[in-house]
Design a protein around this motif. Structure first.
Motif, PDB file in Angstrom:
ATOM      1  N   ALA A  43       0.807  -1.208   0.000  1.00  0.00           N
ATOM      2  CA  ALA A  43       0.000   0.000   0.000  1.00  0.00           C
ATOM      3  C   ALA A  43       0.846   1.266   0.000  1.00  0.00           C
ATOM      4  O   ALA A  43       0.371   2.343  -0.335  1.00  0.00           O
ATOM      5  CB  ALA A  43      -0.928   0.004   1.217  1.00  0.00           C
ATOM      6  N   ALA A  44       2.117   1.149   0.368  1.00  0.00           N
ATOM      7  CA  ALA A  44       2.985   2.314   0.471  1.00  0.00           C
ATOM      8  C   ALA A  44       3.431   2.775  -0.905  1.00  0.00           C
ATOM      9  O   ALA A  44       3.474   2.013  -1.867  1.00  0.00           O
ATOM     10  CB  ALA A  44       4.209   1.982   1.332  1.00  0.00           C
ATOM     11  N   THR A  45       3.757   4.054  -0.994  1.00  0.00           N
ATOM     12  CA  THR A  45       4.318   4.631  -2.217  1.00  0.00           C
ATOM     13  C   THR A  45       5.489   5.514  -1.834  1.00  0.00           C
ATOM     14  O   THR A  45       5.690   5.851  -0.665  1.00  0.00           O
ATOM     15  CB  THR A  45       3.280   5.471  -2.988  1.00  0.00           C
ATOM     16  N   ASP A  46       6.256   5.936  -2.836  1.00  0.00           N
ATOM     17  CA  ASP A  46       7.368   6.841  -2.564  1.00  0.00           C
ATOM     18  C   ASP A  46       6.879   8.149  -1.951  1.00  0.00           C
ATOM     19  O   ASP A  46       7.583   8.795  -1.181  1.00  0.00           O
ATOM     20  CB  ASP A  46       8.128   7.141  -3.861  1.00  0.00           C
ATOM     21  N   ASP A  47       5.667   8.556  -2.300  1.00  0.00           N
ATOM     22  CA  ASP A  47       5.142   9.806  -1.775  1.00  0.00           C
ATOM     23  C   ASP A  47       4.872   9.732  -0.283  1.00  0.00           C
ATOM     24  O   ASP A  47       4.752  10.747   0.388  1.00  0.00           O
ATOM     25  CB  ASP A  47       3.844  10.176  -2.510  1.00  0.00           C
ATOM     26  N   ASP A  48       4.739   8.510   0.260  1.00  0.00           N
ATOM     27  CA  ASP A  48       4.495   8.353   1.688  1.00  0.00           C
ATOM     28  C   ASP A  48       5.753   8.624   2.510  1.00  0.00           C
ATOM     29  O   ASP A  48       5.681   8.798   3.714  1.00  0.00           O
ATOM     30  CB  ASP A  48       4.006   6.930   2.004  1.00  0.00           C
ATOM     31  N   GLY A  49       6.897   8.636   1.860  1.00  0.00           N
ATOM     32  CA  GLY A  49       8.149   8.824   2.567  1.00  0.00           C
ATOM     33  C   GLY A  49       8.637   7.527   3.161  1.00  0.00           C
ATOM     34  O   GLY A  49       8.110   7.042   4.142  1.00  0.00           O
ATOM     35  N   GLY A  50       9.652   6.940   2.552  1.00  0.00           N
ATOM     36  CA  GLY A  50      10.199   5.688   3.051  1.00  0.00           C
ATOM     37  C   GLY A  50       9.403   4.480   2.624  1.00  0.00           C
ATOM     38  O   GLY A  50       9.691   3.374   3.055  1.00  0.00           O
ATOM     39  N   GLY A  51       8.372   4.648   1.808  1.00  0.00           N
ATOM     40  CA  GLY A  51       7.562   3.515   1.374  1.00  0.00           C
ATOM     41  C   GLY A  51       8.032   2.996   0.039  1.00  0.00           C
ATOM     42  O   GLY A  51       9.129   3.246  -0.401  1.00  0.00           O
ATOM     43  N   GLY A  52       7.128   2.277  -0.617  1.00  0.00           N
ATOM     44  CA  GLY A  52       7.445   1.799  -1.944  1.00  0.00           C
ATOM     45  C   GLY A  52       8.464   0.692  -1.978  1.00  0.00           C
ATOM     46  O   GLY A  52       9.330   0.679  -2.846  1.00  0.00           O
ATOM     47  N   ALA A  53       8.384  -0.251  -1.043  1.00  0.00           N
ATOM     48  CA  ALA A  53       9.353  -1.340  -1.018  1.00  0.00           C
ATOM     49  C   ALA A  53       9.000  -2.397  -2.049  1.00  0.00           C
ATOM     50  O   ALA A  53       7.831  -2.638  -2.346  1.00  0.00           O
ATOM     51  CB  ALA A  53       9.428  -1.963   0.372  1.00  0.00           C
ATOM     52  N   SER A  54      10.027  -3.033  -2.598  1.00  0.00           N
ATOM     53  CA  SER A  54       9.858  -4.136  -3.531  1.00  0.00           C
ATOM     54  C   SER A  54       9.973  -5.451  -2.763  1.00  0.00           C
ATOM     55  O   SER A  54      10.901  -5.643  -1.975  1.00  0.00           O
ATOM     56  CB  SER A  54      10.934  -4.066  -4.628  1.00  0.00           C
ATOM     57  N   VAL A  55       9.015  -6.343  -2.980  1.00  0.00           N
ATOM     58  CA  VAL A  55       9.015  -7.648  -2.319  1.00  0.00           C
ATOM     59  C   VAL A  55       9.655  -8.653  -3.261  1.00  0.00           C
ATOM     60  O   VAL A  55       9.191  -8.851  -4.384  1.00  0.00           O
ATOM     61  CB  VAL A  55       7.575  -8.095  -1.974  1.00  0.00           C
ATOM     62  N   ARG A  56      10.726  -9.274  -2.813  1.00  0.00           N
ATOM     63  CA  ARG A  56      11.408 -10.278  -3.634  1.00  0.00           C
ATOM     64  C   ARG A  56      11.217 -11.654  -3.010  1.00  0.00           C
ATOM     65  O   ARG A  56      11.544 -11.872  -1.838  1.00  0.00           O
ATOM     66  CB  ARG A  56      12.909  -9.995  -3.744  1.00  0.00           C
ATOM     67  N   LEU A  57      10.678 -12.569  -3.779  1.00  0.00           N
ATOM     68  CA  LEU A  57      10.517 -13.956  -3.342  1.00  0.00           C
ATOM     69  C   LEU A  57      11.618 -14.791  -3.981  1.00  0.00           C
ATOM     70  O   LEU A  57      11.714 -14.890  -5.204  1.00  0.00           O
ATOM     71  CB  LEU A  57       9.140 -14.491  -3.755  1.00  0.00           C
ATOM     72  N   LEU A  58      12.451 -15.381  -3.139  1.00  0.00           N
ATOM     73  CA  LEU A  58      13.531 -16.231  -3.630  1.00  0.00           C
ATOM     74  C   LEU A  58      13.004 -17.605  -4.025  1.00  0.00           C
ATOM     75  O   LEU A  58      12.148 -18.170  -3.347  1.00  0.00           O
ATOM     76  CB  LEU A  58      14.604 -16.395  -2.545  1.00  0.00           C
ATOM     77  N   ALA A  59      13.510 -18.117  -5.120  1.00  0.00           N
ATOM     78  CA  ALA A  59      13.172 -19.468  -5.579  1.00  0.00           C
ATOM     79  C   ALA A  59      11.674 -19.710  -5.645  1.00  0.00           C
ATOM     80  O   ALA A  59      11.156 -20.631  -4.998  1.00  0.00           O
ATOM     81  CB  ALA A  59      13.853 -20.509  -4.693  1.00  0.00           C
ATOM     82  N   PRO A  60      10.940 -18.910  -6.419  1.00  0.00           N
ATOM     83  CA  PRO A  60       9.486 -19.114  -6.490  1.00  0.00           C
ATOM     84  C   PRO A  60       9.098 -20.442  -7.119  1.00  0.00           C
ATOM     85  O   PRO A  60       7.952 -20.875  -6.981  1.00  0.00           O
ATOM     86  CB  PRO A  60       9.016 -17.935  -7.357  1.00  0.00           C
ATOM     87  N   GLN A  61      10.038 -21.118  -7.784  1.00  0.00           N
ATOM     88  CA  GLN A  61       9.727 -22.430  -8.378  1.00  0.00           C
ATOM     89  C   GLN A  61       9.357 -23.464  -7.316  1.00  0.00           C
ATOM     90  O   GLN A  61       8.740 -24.487  -7.630  1.00  0.00           O
ATOM     91  CB  GLN A  61      10.903 -22.929  -9.236  1.00  0.00           C
TER      92      GLN A  61
END
Length: 307
Positions: A43-61
């Motif tokens: 739900a966060a964005t860059d405009d929120d300040g400190g938001g906008g994180a990218s979620v990385r899932l390792l080995a989704p296979q």
């Protein structure tokens, strides 16, 4: 299933600070990824300040047989391991600073739209344009089974930062590139669902999920790690997030990596049956071996050529 994912090991949360041009981890190492935290990040964005994180899932296979089957079919074609990571990024956000990776990457856009900027590989050491980086990041794309903190986004982990080392075709991923350190821009394009982008090893790149008001017309300027206003000058609706899978291959799969394994083993075998290799070194060894004598040898060769 979401709550069984361990932050820092199976999933990472990373945000890019446009003001400083650096990326930072916002996950809690060892803690489960609770649904409330997952929804907060999305739900966060860059405009929120400190938001906008990218979620990385390792080995989704591990969670999808179709992806596992695709990777299993690709490995015989490439002749080496194939890994994968999945990236979920809120619209209008960027998770990582510009950097290059130590792998060959195939980016497959699944949902939403993401703008990719790809730059030339850095100049080799000693060439005009070679620079020393001051950042401290690491590669965005890793092979499954490799340590995420050492070879992935979640930290330096001892992987050497690029300081003019081994370019082109670097053996290690780089740290963060600042806006003034970016090589010339090669590609500025937007990926939509079904699109594929090949990212060769050593090419600097950065990517941002397009905001809901962004267009697919890339800015004419090169842009950089801090090019916020230019990169948001768009006007078409987009999905509320971007989802892509990166298939990676070729990590530590060069002749140099093979020889690093073979030469010590071959030497060890010869040591056992060659007495000469087990004899003590001569007392005057340092009088003619070593870097200190390199200039003397070069001078002697120059004298011979002159004569």
């Amino acid at each position: 299933r979401l709550q069984r994912l361990v932050q820092g090991e199976e999933v990472t949360l990373t945000a890019f600070d446009r003001a400083t041009g650096k990326r930072r981890n916002v996950h809690q190492d060892g803690a489960p990824l609770l649904p409330a935290r997952f929804e907060e990040v999305l739900a966060a964005t860059d405009d929120d300040g400190g938001g906008g994180a990218s979620v990385r899932l390792l080995a989704p296979q591990k969670y999808g047989d179709a992806l596992w089957a695709l990777m299993a079919g690709l490995e015989p074609q490439f002749g080496t391991m194939v890994g994968a990571n999945a990236y979920l990024t809120p619209s209008g956000s960027q998770g990582f600073a510009p950097h290059f990776d130590d792998i060959e990457a195939f980016v497959v856009q699944l949902e939403g739209r993401k703008r990719w900027r790809v730059y030339e590989p850095p100049a080799p050491p000693g060439h005009e344009g070679a620079q020393q980086l001051g950042g401290g990041g690491a590669d965005e794309l890793t092979l499954a089974g490799h340590d995420a903190a050492g070879a992935g986004e979640s930290g330096g982990g001892g992987a050497p930062r690029w300081g003019g080392e081994a370019c082109p075709l670097p053996r290690f991923s780089s740290g963060d590139f600042g806006a003034s350190e970016l090589p010339p821009l090669l590609l500025d394009a937007v990926l939509e669902p079904g699109d594929l982008l090949f990212m060769p090893r050593g090419f600097v790149h950065q990517a941002e999920a397009l905001h809901e008001t962004q267009d697919d017309k890339p800015a004419a300027a090169q842009g950089g790690a801090q090019g916020g206003s230019a990169s948001r000058a768009f006007a078409r609706a987009a999905a509320p997030h971007s989802l892509h899978v990166t298939l990676s291959t070729g990590q530590r799969n060069a002749w140099a990596d093979l020889l690093e394994q073979l030469v010590p083993e071959a030497l060890q075998g010869r040591i056992l049956d060659r007495v000469a290799l087990r004899r003590g070194l001569p007392a005057d060894l340092l009088d003619f071996v070593g870097v200190a004598h390199a200039d003397l040898e070069a001078g002697a060769e120059d004298s011979d050529d002159a004569g």
